[in-house]
Design an enzyme around this catalytic site. Structure first.
Site, PDB file in Angstrom:
ATOM      1  N   THR A  59      41.249  14.121  38.607  1.00 27.62           N
ATOM      2  CA  THR A  59      42.419  14.976  38.454  1.00 27.62           C
ATOM      3  C   THR A  59      41.995  16.392  38.102  1.00 27.62           C
ATOM      4  O   THR A  59      40.894  16.591  37.609  1.00 27.62           O
ATOM      5  CB  THR A  59      43.290  14.412  37.293  1.00 27.62           C
ATOM      6  OG1 THR A  59      43.588  13.051  37.553  1.00 27.62           O
ATOM      7  CG2 THR A  59      44.571  15.177  37.101  1.00 27.62           C
ATOM      8  N   GLY A  69      41.316  12.772  33.725  1.00 30.48           N
ATOM      9  CA  GLY A  69      40.523  11.678  33.194  1.00 30.48           C
ATOM     10  C   GLY A  69      41.203  10.370  32.893  1.00 30.48           C
ATOM     11  O   GLY A  69      40.886   9.738  31.891  1.00 30.48           O
ATOM     12  N   GLY A  70      42.155   9.897  33.723  1.00 34.52           N
ATOM     13  CA  GLY A  70      42.665   8.537  33.596  1.00 34.52           C
ATOM     14  C   GLY A  70      43.128   8.194  32.195  1.00 34.52           C
ATOM     15  O   GLY A  70      43.955   8.883  31.585  1.00 34.52           O
TER      16      GLY A  70
END
Length: 528
Positions: free
Chosen positions: A342, A424-425
Site C-alpha cells: 500500500t 502494511g496490512g
C-alpha cells in the site's frame, strides 16, 4: 536525526519523493489539496508500481477547514462471474494469476469522485492533463528503479514471472531491473494520456473500459464490462472516536478503520502519557488483539453488516475492553489477516483543506497480471474472500472484499489538525497508534515519532509468521521486558519495511505546516 520539515503555505508527504514533488507543484500553481493528491496518486502509481496502481483500490479521508470530514470509498466489488463454481475444487482463492484478479479496480473512480467534491468546494479547477502530467512523463521517459522495487521483484520473481504480462512489463530483457536503472512503462503512459483525453470515466464506461473488458475475458478473469460500468466511488461519513486529545476519524467498512480507532480508544484509558517503551508497546499490542477481535467478528461489505459499527466505539464499550487488558501478561494471540502492499499519502493546503489517502493493489504486484496494451497491474484484493459458505467474508458476485486500508485524521483539542497513516496490512492500525501516541500523548517530535523503532503483531509485507516483530533499535531491556510479559518476540533489521511506510502532517495554530516522512521509504515531506 532527521528533523520535521515545516512550511507556511502547504505540505505533502508521500513514500516516494517524486510523488511529493508532483503534489507540491500543483499546490504552487493554485491547486487545492485534493487536486494535489490526484497528481501524487498518479505519480506514485508510476514510480512505486509494485505497491499500487490504476488496477487497485483507494480510500480518501478529506477534512475541510471547517465542518465535518467526508470519506470516499473507492474500492471495487467482486466480478459477476466470481462465484463458488468459478473456483470449483479450490479451498481458497489463489493470490496470483487471473483467478486472483477478481475485483473491479476502484482507485480511478476515487480520483473522479474526489475531484467532483473539489469542484463543489468552489475552487478553480486545474485540468486533468495538468494533474497527470508528471505521471505520464515518468511512465514514458522512465524512472530510476527504487531499491524497494528491485527487492520486491527479486523476492517474487519465481511466483510472478509466468503470470500474463508480468515479465514483459517488470522483467525487461528477462532480468530483474537493478536499483537506479531506468524503468519505462510506455503502455501505462498511453493509458494515462487516454484518461486525460477522454476523462477518468473512460476507465469504466468508455473506450478504455471496453479494451479492459476484452482483455479480462481473454485472460479468464471473472470481471465483465457490466461490472466495470457499475463501479462508482461512494461518499460516506467516516467513523469517529471521541478521544481525550480530540476527535479522530477513520474509514468505514469494508476497511479495518474500526481497528485503528478502537486501539486508540482502548489505550486512551491506560495512562499512555507515563508509559515507558515496553509498556507503550505492550499496551498497544494488547489493545490491538482486542480490536482485531472486533474486526474479525464484524468487518465485511457494509451491506452484510447487521450492527452499527460506530456503536463499537462508544465510551462504555471501549472502557470494557480496556478493563480486560492485563498490564503484566500478554494475552493469547491467533493469526492476522496477513500482508498488504500500500501507499499512504497526506496533503494540506493553505486554506486548511487536508487529505489523508491510501492506494493499493494488495500484495506486492497484486495478482501479477498486467492487462495487455494498458500497463495496468490488476490487484488481488479479492484473495481476502473466503470460499467457505456462511463465512463473514464468503465470496459473492458484487460483494466488496475486506480491506486493511485505512487513512486517519484528527482535530486535536489544542487546535491542530493532523493527517497520518501507513502501509502494511495488519501493521497499519498499529503504526497509526504508535505515531499518535508518541507524538500527541507522549510529546515526541513528529519526525521522531515516525522514525522511532516500531513493531508489528501479525503479518505484513513479505512476512508469514504471526509473532511480535520489533525493529532491532529497541533497547535490549525493552525487548527483554516484552519477552518476560509473554510476547513471542522476533527481531527485525534496524529500519525494516516490514513495519510499513508511515507519514504525518500537522497544521499548527499559527497556520504553519509540519510534515514527517518515513526513512524506511523513498519518501519526503515537501512544503513551500
Amino acid at each position: 536525526m532527521i528533523q520535521s520539515n515545516m512550511a507556511p503555505l502547504g505540505m505533502a508527504v508521500t513514500p516516494h519523493h517524486l510523488a511529493s514533488e508532483s503534489a507540491l507543484a500543483v499546490l504552487r500553481e493554485g491547486g487545492n489539496a485534493i487536486e494535489a493528491m490526484v497528481a501524487a496518486a498518479a505519480t506514485v502509481a508510476v514510480v512505486y508500481p509494485h505497491m499500487n496502481g490504476l488496477g487497485g483500490d483507494g480510500f480518501w479521508l478529506i477534512v475541510p477547514p471547517g465542518g465535518d470530514p467526508i470519506a470516499i470509498d473507492a474500492s471495487g466489488a467482486a466480478g459477476s462471474l466470481a462465484h463458488f463454481d468459478f473456483y470449483h475444487g479450490a479451498t481458497k482463492i489463489p493470490h496470483r494469476g487471473p483467478k486472483a484478479a477478481l475485483t473491479v479496480a476502484g482507485t480511478v473512480s476515487g480520483w473522479q469522485e474526489a475531484l467532483a467534491f473539489s469542484a463543489e468546494l468552489g475552487s478553480p479547477a486545474l485540468p486533468l492533463a495538468r494533474l497527470l502530467r508528471d505521471a505520464i512523463r515518468y511512465a514514458a521517459d522512465g524512472i530510476p528503479v527504487t531499491a524497494s522495487q528491485a527487492a520486491a521483484t527479486a523476492a517474487k520473481r519465481d511466483e510472478l514471472q509466468d503470470q500474463p504480462g508480468f515479465a514483459a512489463n517488470f522483467l525487461p530483457d528477462g532480468e530483474i531491473p537493478a536499483a537506479g536503472s531506468r524503468f519505462t512503462q510506455p503502455a501505462l503512459a498511453n493509458t494515462l494520456s487516454l484518461l486525460c483525453e477522454q476523462g477518468l470515466d473512460s476507465f469504466y464506461r468508455g473506450e478504455l473500459a471496453h479494451h479492459l473488458a476484452r482483455e479480462m475475458s481473454a485472460l479468464g478473469m471473472p470481471i465483465t464490462l457490466e461490472d466495470l460500468q457499475r463501479q462508482q466511488a461512494r461518499r460516506c461519513t467516516p467513523l469517529h472516536l471521541a478521544h481525550s486529545e480530540g476527535d479522530i476519524w477513520n474509514m468505514t467498512p469494508p476497511t479495518q478503520g474500526l481497528v485503528s480507532l478502537a486501539i486508540l480508544g482502548i489505550t486512551d484509558r491506560l495512562n499512555m502519557a507515563e508509559a515507558d517503551d515496553a509498556q507503550t508497546v505492550h499496551r498497544i499490542v494488547e489493545a490491538t488483539k482486542k480490536a482485531f477481535g472486533l474486526r474479525d467478528q464484524h468487518i465485511t461489505d457494509p451491506r452484510h453488516i447487521d450492527i452499527d459499527v460506530q456503536s463499537l466505539l462508544d465510551a462504555d464499550h471501549l472502557a470494557g475492553l480496556a478493563a480486560q487488558i492485563d498490564d503484566a501478561t500478554a494475552a493469547p494471540w491467533g493469526t492476522g489477516k496477513g500482508p498488504g502492499d500500500t501507499v499512504w499519502m497526506g496533503v494540506m493546503d493553505s486554506s486548511g483543506l487536508a487529505v489523508s489517502f491510501i492506494q493499493s493493489i494488495y500484495h506486492e504486484f497484486g495478482s501479477g497480471v498486467v492487462l495487455p496494451g494498458t500497463g495496468i497491474t490488476w490487484q488481488n484484493r479479492g484473495a481476502a474472500f473466503s470460499l467457505q459458505p456462511g463465512h463473514l467474508l464468503a465470496l459473492a458476485p458484487g460483494k466488496q472484499p475486506f480491506h486493511t486500508l485505512n487513512p486517519a485524521a484528527a482535530r486535536l483539542k489544542d487546535g491542530r489538525t493532523m493527517v497520518y497513516g501507513s502501509m502494511g496490512g495488519d501493521g497499519q492500525p498499529q503504526t497509526q497508534a504508535a505515531i499518535f501516541t508518541r507524538h500527541v500523548i507522549q510529546g515526541l517530535p513528529l519526525q521522531q515519532a515516525v522514525s522511532a523503532p516500531r513493531w508489528l503483531l501479525g503479518r505484513t509485507w513479505g512476512q508469514s509468521s504471526d509473532s511480535l516483530k520489533l525493529e532491532a533499535r529497541f533497547a535490549p531491556e525493552t525487548v527483554q521486558q516484552l519477552r518476560e510479559l509473554g510476547h513471542e518476540v522476533e527481531l527485525l533489521p534496524d529500519f525494516s519495511e516490514v513495519v510499513g511506510h508511515a507519514g504525518a502532517i500537522i497544521r499548527h495554530n499559527n497556520g504553519m505546516f509540519e510534515g514527517a516522512f518515513d526513512p524506511r521509504s523513498n519518501g519526503s515531506a515537501a512544503g513551500f
